[in-house]
Design an enzyme around this catalytic site. Structure first.
Site, PDB file in Angstrom:
ATOM      1  N   GLU A  92      -5.412  -4.238  -4.830  1.00 21.11           N
ATOM      2  CA  GLU A  92      -4.381  -5.285  -4.774  1.00 21.11           C
ATOM      3  C   GLU A  92      -4.865  -6.474  -3.958  1.00 21.11           C
ATOM      4  OE1 GLU A  92      -0.479  -2.385  -5.243  1.00 21.11           O
ATOM      5  OE2 GLU A  92      -1.111  -2.953  -3.237  1.00 21.11           O
TER       6      GLU A  92
ATOM      7  N   GLY B 203       0.796  -1.221   0.000  1.00 24.50           N
ATOM      8  CA  GLY B 203       0.000   0.000   0.000  1.00 24.50           C
ATOM      9  C   GLY B 203       0.827   1.268   0.000  1.00 24.50           C
TER      10      GLY B 203
HETATM   11  C1  5RP Z   1       1.386  -0.256  -4.035  1.00 22.38           C
HETATM   12  C2  5RP Z   1       2.169  -1.351  -3.420  1.00 22.38           C
HETATM   13  C3  5RP Z   1       3.523  -1.622  -3.992  1.00 22.38           C
HETATM   14  O1  5RP Z   1       3.574  -2.948  -4.376  1.00 22.38           O
HETATM   15  C4  5RP Z   1       4.553  -1.351  -2.947  1.00 22.38           C
HETATM   16  O2  5RP Z   1       4.408  -0.029  -2.496  1.00 22.38           O
HETATM   17  C5  5RP Z   1       5.967  -1.569  -3.491  1.00 22.38           C
HETATM   18  O3  5RP Z   1       6.275  -0.578  -4.414  1.00 22.38           O
HETATM   19  P1  5RP Z   1       7.656  -0.503  -5.173  1.00 22.38           P
HETATM   20  O4  5RP Z   1       7.678  -1.644  -6.131  1.00 22.38           O
HETATM   21  O5  5RP Z   1       7.596   0.836  -5.874  1.00 22.38           O
HETATM   22  O6  5RP Z   1       8.755  -0.581  -4.161  1.00 22.38           O
HETATM   23  O7  5RP Z   1       1.760  -2.014  -2.508  1.00 22.38           O
HETATM   24  O8  5RP Z   1       0.202  -0.025  -3.342  1.00 22.38           O
END
Ligand code: 5RP
Length: 220
Positions: A103, A95
C-alpha cells in the site's frame, strides 16, 4: 445506517476520481472491496489496475479487471485505499489488513491518494488503533524491544504472514503525537520493512461515509 453501508457510500463517491483510460491503484480491505465491486461496473472505461495485495488482485481478476505489475506502469494518476485511522491532516494508520508495504509503495507511486472510510475512522490523534509494523521474521524480538523503548506495547499478530513473507507487530497503547517523526524513527530500525503510519505520504483526499452521505476532506 450500518458501518458497511457507510463504507459503501465512501466507495461510491471515490468513483468520480477514477481517470478514464488510465490504470487505477487499488488498495486492500473491506471498504476497498466495495470499491472493487463498483469499479467492475465501469471496467470498460479503465485500462486496468495495480493492486496492493493478493486478495485485491484475486477479487479484481474475478471481476475481469486487468491487473498490472507496478513495474509495467509508468503513470498512476490515482490510488484508492482505506485506512484504520485518519487525523484531520490526513495522516493515516494503515495495515489492519496486513497489506501496508505494498500500500505504501503504490501510494508513493501515485499522483493522488484518495482514502475511503466510514466516519468512525476520523480521529484527533492517531494511535487508538494498534499501529501495524511489518518486520523481517528474524528481527521480531529485537524490533519488539525497540518499540517498547519508544513507548508502545507490541503484540505479534497471530497466525499471520504478509504477502511478502514477513510478520506483523501491532503496537498498542501508542499515542502518535508527531506522525512524521514517529514514522521516520520506526522506519530506520533494521528489520522493519514498513511502519503503518502514512505521514510522509499522507492521503490527498479523504472521503468519509456517513449516514447523511459521503463527506470529502482535502489535505491542508
Ligand atoms: C489494509 C488496510 C486497510 O485499508 C485498513 O485496514 C482498513 O480496512 P477496512 O476498509 O476493512 O476497514 O490498511 O492493510
Amino acid at each position: 445506517m450500518t458501518q458497511d453501508e457507510m463504507k459503501k457510500k465512501a466507495a461510491e463517491a471515490a468513483l468520480e476520481y477514477v481517470v478514464t483510460d488510465s490504470i487505477v491503484g487499488v488498495g486492500t480491505g473491506s471498504t476497498v472491496n466495495f470499491f472493487i465491486d463498483l469499479l467492475a461496473e465501469i471496467k470498460h472505461k479503465i485500462e486496468g489496475a495495480v493492486s496492493s495485495s493478493e486478495a485485491s488482485t484475486e477479487r479484481m481478476k474475478q471481476h475481469g479487471i486487468r491487473v498490472y505489475d507496478l513495474n509495467a506502469v509508468n503513470e498512476l494518476p490515482v490510488y484508492i485505499d482505506g485506512a484504520d485511522e485518519s487525523d484531520h491532516y490526513l495522516n493515516l494508520i494503515k495495515g489492519g489488513g496486513g497489506a501496508l508495504t505494498r500500500e505504501k509503495i503504490i501510494a508513493g507511486a501515485s499522483d493522488k491518494f484518495v482514502c475511503i472510510a466510514d466516519e468512525s475512522k476520523l480521529v484527533d490523534v492517531l494511535g487508538t488503533f494498534p499501529l501495524p509494523v511489518e518486520v523481517i521474521p528474524m528481527a521480531r524480538s529485537f524490533i519488539a524491544r525497540e518499540l517498547v523503548k519508544l513507548g508502545g506495547r507490541p503484540v505479534w499478530r497471530d497466525n499471520f504472514i504478509t504477502d511478502n513473507g514477513n510478520i506483523i507487530l501491532d503496537v498498542h497503547d501508542f499515542e502518535i503525537l508527531q506522525p512524521m517523526k514517529t514514522e521516520a524513527e520506526i522506519n530506520k530500525l533494521p528489520g522493519v520493512v514498513t511502519v503503518g503510519i502514512f505521514a510522509n505520504r499522507p492521503a490527498d483526499v479523504l472521503i468519509l461515509g456517513a449516514p447523511d452521505g459521503a463527506k470529502t476532506v482535502y489535505s491542508k
